[in-house]
Design a protein around this motif. Structure first.
Motif, mmCIF file in Angstrom:
data_model
loop_
_atom_site.group_PDB
_atom_site.id
_atom_site.type_symbol
_atom_site.label_atom_id
_atom_site.label_comp_id
_atom_site.label_asym_id
_atom_site.label_seq_id
_atom_site.Cartn_x
_atom_site.Cartn_y
_atom_site.Cartn_z
ATOM 1 N N GLN A 139 0.826 -1.210 0.000
ATOM 2 C CA GLN A 139 0.000 0.000 0.000
ATOM 3 C C GLN A 139 0.861 1.261 0.000
ATOM 4 O O GLN A 139 0.529 2.255 -0.647
ATOM 5 C CB GLN A 139 -0.937 0.005 1.215
ATOM 6 C CG GLN A 139 -2.002 -1.080 1.197
ATOM 7 C CD GLN A 139 -2.999 -0.907 0.073
ATOM 8 O OE1 GLN A 139 -3.082 0.153 -0.560
ATOM 9 N NE2 GLN A 139 -3.769 -1.949 -0.202
ATOM 10 N N PHE A 140 1.971 1.222 0.702
ATOM 11 C CA PHE A 140 2.895 2.352 0.762
ATOM 12 C C PHE A 140 3.444 2.653 -0.638
ATOM 13 O O PHE A 140 3.443 3.802 -1.099
ATOM 14 C CB PHE A 140 4.041 2.002 1.732
ATOM 15 C CG PHE A 140 5.033 3.107 1.963
ATOM 16 C CD1 PHE A 140 4.818 4.060 2.946
ATOM 17 C CD2 PHE A 140 6.201 3.182 1.211
ATOM 18 C CE1 PHE A 140 5.748 5.074 3.181
ATOM 19 C CE2 PHE A 140 7.131 4.188 1.427
ATOM 20 C CZ PHE A 140 6.908 5.147 2.415
ATOM 21 N N THR A 141 3.897 1.621 -1.311
ATOM 22 C CA THR A 141 4.461 1.782 -2.664
ATOM 23 C C THR A 141 3.397 2.216 -3.662
ATOM 24 O O THR A 141 3.630 3.111 -4.487
ATOM 25 C CB THR A 141 5.100 0.453 -3.132
ATOM 26 O OG1 THR A 141 6.042 0.010 -2.149
ATOM 27 C CG2 THR A 141 5.793 0.621 -4.474
ATOM 28 N N ASP A 142 2.231 1.592 -3.572
ATOM 29 C CA ASP A 142 1.157 1.925 -4.502
ATOM 30 C C ASP A 142 0.752 3.388 -4.404
ATOM 31 O O ASP A 142 0.533 4.054 -5.420
ATOM 32 C CB ASP A 142 -0.080 1.045 -4.233
ATOM 33 C CG ASP A 142 0.063 -0.345 -4.825
ATOM 34 O OD1 ASP A 142 1.067 -0.583 -5.518
ATOM 35 O OD2 ASP A 142 -0.823 -1.183 -4.596
ATOM 36 N N LEU A 149 5.170 9.814 -7.460
ATOM 37 C CA LEU A 149 6.383 10.057 -6.690
ATOM 38 C C LEU A 149 7.427 8.972 -6.956
ATOM 39 O O LEU A 149 8.153 8.533 -6.057
ATOM 40 C CB LEU A 149 6.048 10.122 -5.195
ATOM 41 C CG LEU A 149 5.072 11.237 -4.783
ATOM 42 C CD1 LEU A 149 4.714 11.118 -3.310
ATOM 43 C CD2 LEU A 149 5.659 12.609 -5.087
ATOM 44 N N GLU A 150 7.500 8.538 -8.209
ATOM 45 C CA GLU A 150 8.459 7.494 -8.574
ATOM 46 C C GLU A 150 9.895 7.900 -8.245
ATOM 47 O O GLU A 150 10.688 7.080 -7.764
ATOM 48 C CB GLU A 150 8.363 7.181 -10.079
ATOM 49 C CG GLU A 150 7.026 6.633 -10.518
ATOM 50 C CD GLU A 150 6.061 7.720 -10.969
ATOM 51 O OE1 GLU A 150 6.268 8.900 -10.585
ATOM 52 O OE2 GLU A 150 5.109 7.408 -11.701
ATOM 53 N N ASP A 151 10.215 9.167 -8.507
ATOM 54 C CA ASP A 151 11.592 9.626 -8.231
ATOM 55 C C ASP A 151 11.908 9.555 -6.739
ATOM 56 O O ASP A 151 13.047 9.238 -6.357
ATOM 57 C CB ASP A 151 11.782 11.060 -8.741
ATOM 58 C CG ASP A 151 11.787 11.129 -10.259
ATOM 59 O OD1 ASP A 151 12.016 10.084 -10.899
ATOM 60 O OD2 ASP A 151 11.556 12.225 -10.805
ATOM 61 N N TRP A 152 10.914 9.849 -5.911
ATOM 62 C CA TRP A 152 11.124 9.758 -4.463
ATOM 63 C C TRP A 152 11.369 8.300 -4.062
ATOM 64 O O TRP A 152 12.249 8.005 -3.244
ATOM 65 C CB TRP A 152 9.899 10.310 -3.722
ATOM 66 C CG TRP A 152 10.043 10.279 -2.230
ATOM 67 C CD1 TRP A 152 10.623 11.214 -1.427
ATOM 68 C CD2 TRP A 152 9.612 9.218 -1.353
ATOM 69 N NE1 TRP A 152 10.591 10.817 -0.116
ATOM 70 C CE2 TRP A 152 9.968 9.600 -0.038
ATOM 71 C CE3 TRP A 152 8.950 8.013 -1.544
ATOM 72 C CZ2 TRP A 152 9.685 8.811 1.062
ATOM 73 C CZ3 TRP A 152 8.678 7.209 -0.444
ATOM 74 C CH2 TRP A 152 9.052 7.617 0.842
ATOM 75 N N LEU A 153 10.608 7.370 -4.654
ATOM 76 C CA LEU A 153 10.804 5.953 -4.364
ATOM 77 C C LEU A 153 12.205 5.503 -4.783
ATOM 78 O O LEU A 153 12.873 4.764 -4.064
ATOM 79 C CB LEU A 153 9.753 5.105 -5.081
ATOM 80 C CG LEU A 153 8.353 5.046 -4.457
ATOM 81 C CD1 LEU A 153 7.410 4.286 -5.387
ATOM 82 C CD2 LEU A 153 8.378 4.392 -3.084
ATOM 83 N N PHE A 174 7.017 -2.331 -6.782
ATOM 84 C CA PHE A 174 7.614 -1.187 -7.473
ATOM 85 C C PHE A 174 7.821 -1.531 -8.952
ATOM 86 O O PHE A 174 7.517 -0.731 -9.850
ATOM 87 C CB PHE A 174 8.934 -0.825 -6.799
ATOM 88 C CG PHE A 174 9.513 0.504 -7.197
ATOM 89 C CD1 PHE A 174 8.824 1.403 -8.017
ATOM 90 C CD2 PHE A 174 10.779 0.877 -6.739
ATOM 91 C CE1 PHE A 174 9.373 2.629 -8.377
ATOM 92 C CE2 PHE A 174 11.342 2.103 -7.098
ATOM 93 C CZ PHE A 174 10.641 2.968 -7.916
ATOM 94 N N ALA A 175 8.327 -2.722 -9.214
ATOM 95 C CA ALA A 175 8.561 -3.156 -10.598
ATOM 96 C C ALA A 175 7.249 -3.283 -11.358
ATOM 97 O O ALA A 175 7.128 -2.838 -12.506
ATOM 98 C CB ALA A 175 9.298 -4.495 -10.606
ATOM 99 N N ASP A 176 6.266 -3.883 -10.711
ATOM 100 C CA ASP A 176 4.959 -4.096 -11.345
ATOM 101 C C ASP A 176 4.313 -2.774 -11.724
ATOM 102 O O ASP A 176 3.808 -2.605 -12.848
ATOM 103 C CB ASP A 176 4.058 -4.877 -10.386
ATOM 104 C CG ASP A 176 2.742 -5.281 -11.030
ATOM 105 O OD1 ASP A 176 2.771 -6.035 -12.018
ATOM 106 O OD2 ASP A 176 1.680 -4.832 -10.541
ATOM 107 N N ARG A 177 4.336 -1.829 -10.800
ATOM 108 C CA ARG A 177 3.732 -0.520 -11.074
ATOM 109 C C ARG A 177 4.539 0.262 -12.100
ATOM 110 O O ARG A 177 3.980 1.016 -12.909
ATOM 111 C CB ARG A 177 3.596 0.275 -9.779
ATOM 112 C CG ARG A 177 2.585 -0.289 -8.791
ATOM 113 C CD ARG A 177 1.177 -0.369 -9.367
ATOM 114 N NE ARG A 177 0.667 0.929 -9.716
ATOM 115 C CZ ARG A 177 -0.075 1.701 -8.919
ATOM 116 N NH1 ARG A 177 -0.407 1.270 -7.724
ATOM 117 N NH2 ARG A 177 -0.498 2.879 -9.330
#
Length: 490
Positions: A139-142, A149-153, A174-177
């Motif tokens: 849920q956090f990643t999603d 906020l991909e760059d933040w991840l 992360f990869a899936d999204r």
């Protein structure tokens, strides 16, 4: 989550669905942690029925469960009820990651929160967490991905990993999204990292190979597919990707054909597999085998337009019965038939396009896109069909003198050797056009042609000049070749 735990989760889910959802056996025993696992697994598949039944079961057997109360709040949020979500979420005394994320989602329900405020809130959740559970990190990643906020991840990737006792869940999500967002470079890096962490997990190699082939990294996809086949020699997905990679790398159509034969013999075969096998067989000079394979496939897959398309290009005689059977089902509309034919036209396959149109007309009858059908048949050299269709459709045409109708008709007569008939018809059409032109202004005509009045006037003048040119050529004592005055070619 390790593979054995994934299987345990699935088994729990299936047992609950069988006993409680389908049989209504509310006495079947599931403890609180089981229910949480089942709910989270059902969330992966958007199965709201199972999720509701879990919460109802939990309300009876574990009324004080905060984990289930949290998931109840998430369910309300998924229904769009932010007010109830906030109220139920506040009842949880020990606020965990999921509760904090839900509060953040509720505060940002109108999506007005600045990215800086958002990342600060995520940083606070990250700092306060010692070890993310699977559902928490998912849920956090999603949410970070939803908020772009991909760059933040990426910047905090190692810090997040350090807070996960099983980092594979974070990397996979992360990869899936990333793949879903078409950031294939990031997805490839993450899936590759997963294969290094778990080199014997088939799914990781398949996901990596899929991303690689979509990135046109055919060498990488071939290597990953081979690793997957080393784990499971019967993996249809791996065979498919290996075959596709070899096909793209032009490394022997015979090898590709043998791989795809295994694929289409399985229950997982798709239309694209059949078309790829047909292409490989054709490259091997085995056209008869390709036709036989497609014919066999179509007997059990009547709705496969892709297989029919390939067969149309190979040999229309074999394709027509299957095309006719599909058209007879009534699932193909006139618009569908036109778009289908256009798919062939863009590749210069006018004969195939005309076959699609003629079979549809035979079974259902064209009513609106008649000019398109005539043009397609004309360029397919089906001149007799053009003449027949023009005469048959004439009574239903609002205005039968559109150039897209008359030019194919007149020139088909010419090419069939009926020059006198063509001259007579051209003169009659020109007379009708002049009469109509005198009775209507450019503004009135513009509605018919869907152009501006000025453009309409120019088009009508050009139309009349082309008719005059046809008449002049047909009146000539010399038999001028049709190509020299064909407005469809000039």
């Amino acid at each position: 989550m390790p593979m054995d735990e994934r299987n345990d989760r699935r088994d729990l889910y299936e047992e609950f669905e069988s006993e409680v959802v389908k049989r209504g056996n509310t006495e079947a025993f599931f403890d609180e942690s089981d229910l949480v696992e089942i709910f989270d697994y059902a969330s992966d598949y958007d199965n709201y029925i199972v999720k509701m039944e879990v919460l109802l079961y939990g309300a009876v057997h574990y009324p004080k469960s905060e984990a289930l109360a949290t998931r109840r709040a998430w369910l309300y949020y998924s229904f769009g009820d932010v007010e109830v979500t906030t109220e139920v979420n506040k009842r949880v005394s020990r606020e965990g990651v999921l509760n904090k994320l839900l509060s953040l989602r509720a505060r940002n329900a109108d999506l007005s929160m600045d990215p800086e405020v958002m990342t600060k809130a995520l940083d606070e959740i990250l700092d306060a967490t010692e070890d993310f559970e699977d559902e928490e990190i998912i849920q956090f990643t999603d949410y970070a991905m939803e908020m772009h906020l991909e760059d933040w991840l990426k910047a905090n990737r190692e810090r997040i990993r350090s807070k996960c006792s099983y980092p594979q869940t974070f990397l996979y999500e992360f990869a899936d999204r990333s793949e879903e967002n078409e950031d294939l470079e990031t997805a490839a890096q993450l899936f590759e990292e997963l294969t290094m962490l778990e080199p014997f997990t088939l799914d990781f190699w398949l996901r990596l190979a899929t991303v690689q082939i979509n990135r046109e990294d055919y060498e990488g996809a071939l290597s990953s597919a081979d690793y997957a086949l080393a784990i499971d020699a019967g993996s249809i997905m791996a065979l498919r990707i290996k075959g596709a990679a070899l096909y793209r790398l032009e490394r022997g159509p015979e090898v590709v054909a043998e791989l795809y034969k295994k694929v289409i013999d399985s229950t997982e075969a798709e239309d694209t597999d059949v078309s790829t096998l047909a292409a490989a067989l054709i490259e091997c000079g085995r056209q008869d085998e390709a036709i036989a394979m497609l014919s066999t496939y179509l007997k059990d897959h009547i709705h496969s337009r892709l297989a029919i398309d390939v067969l149309l290009v190979l040999d229309r005689r074999y394709a027509e019965p299957y095309l006719r059977a599909l058209m007879a089902t009534g699932i193909i509309s006139e618009k569908d038939a036109v778009e289908w034919a256009r798919g062939h036209v863009v590749h210069g396959q006018f004969a195939s396009a005309s076959t699609v149109c003629l079979v549809y007309d035979e079974i259902n009858g064209f009513k609106n896109d008649i000019p398109f059908v005539l043009e397609v048949c004309y360029f397919a050299l089906n001149f007799k069909e053009v003449v027949r269709l023009y005469k048959e459709k004439y009574p239903i045409l609002e205005w039968p003198y559109l150039p897209a109708l008359t030019f194919p008709y007149l020139m088909s007569l010419v090419r069939l050797g009926e020059r006198e008939k063509a001259l007579e018809e051209a003169q009659e059409i020109l007379r009708a056009l002049r009469t109509y032109r005198r009775a209507h202004s450019n503004t009135e005509l513009s509605a018919m042609f869907r152009l501006t009045p000025a453009a309409t006037g120019s088009m009508v003048i050009g139309y009349m000049e082309n008719l005059k040119n046809i008449i002049h050529a047909l009146k000539s004592t010399d038999e001028i070749p049709a190509d020299d005055f064909d407005p469809m070619l000039i």
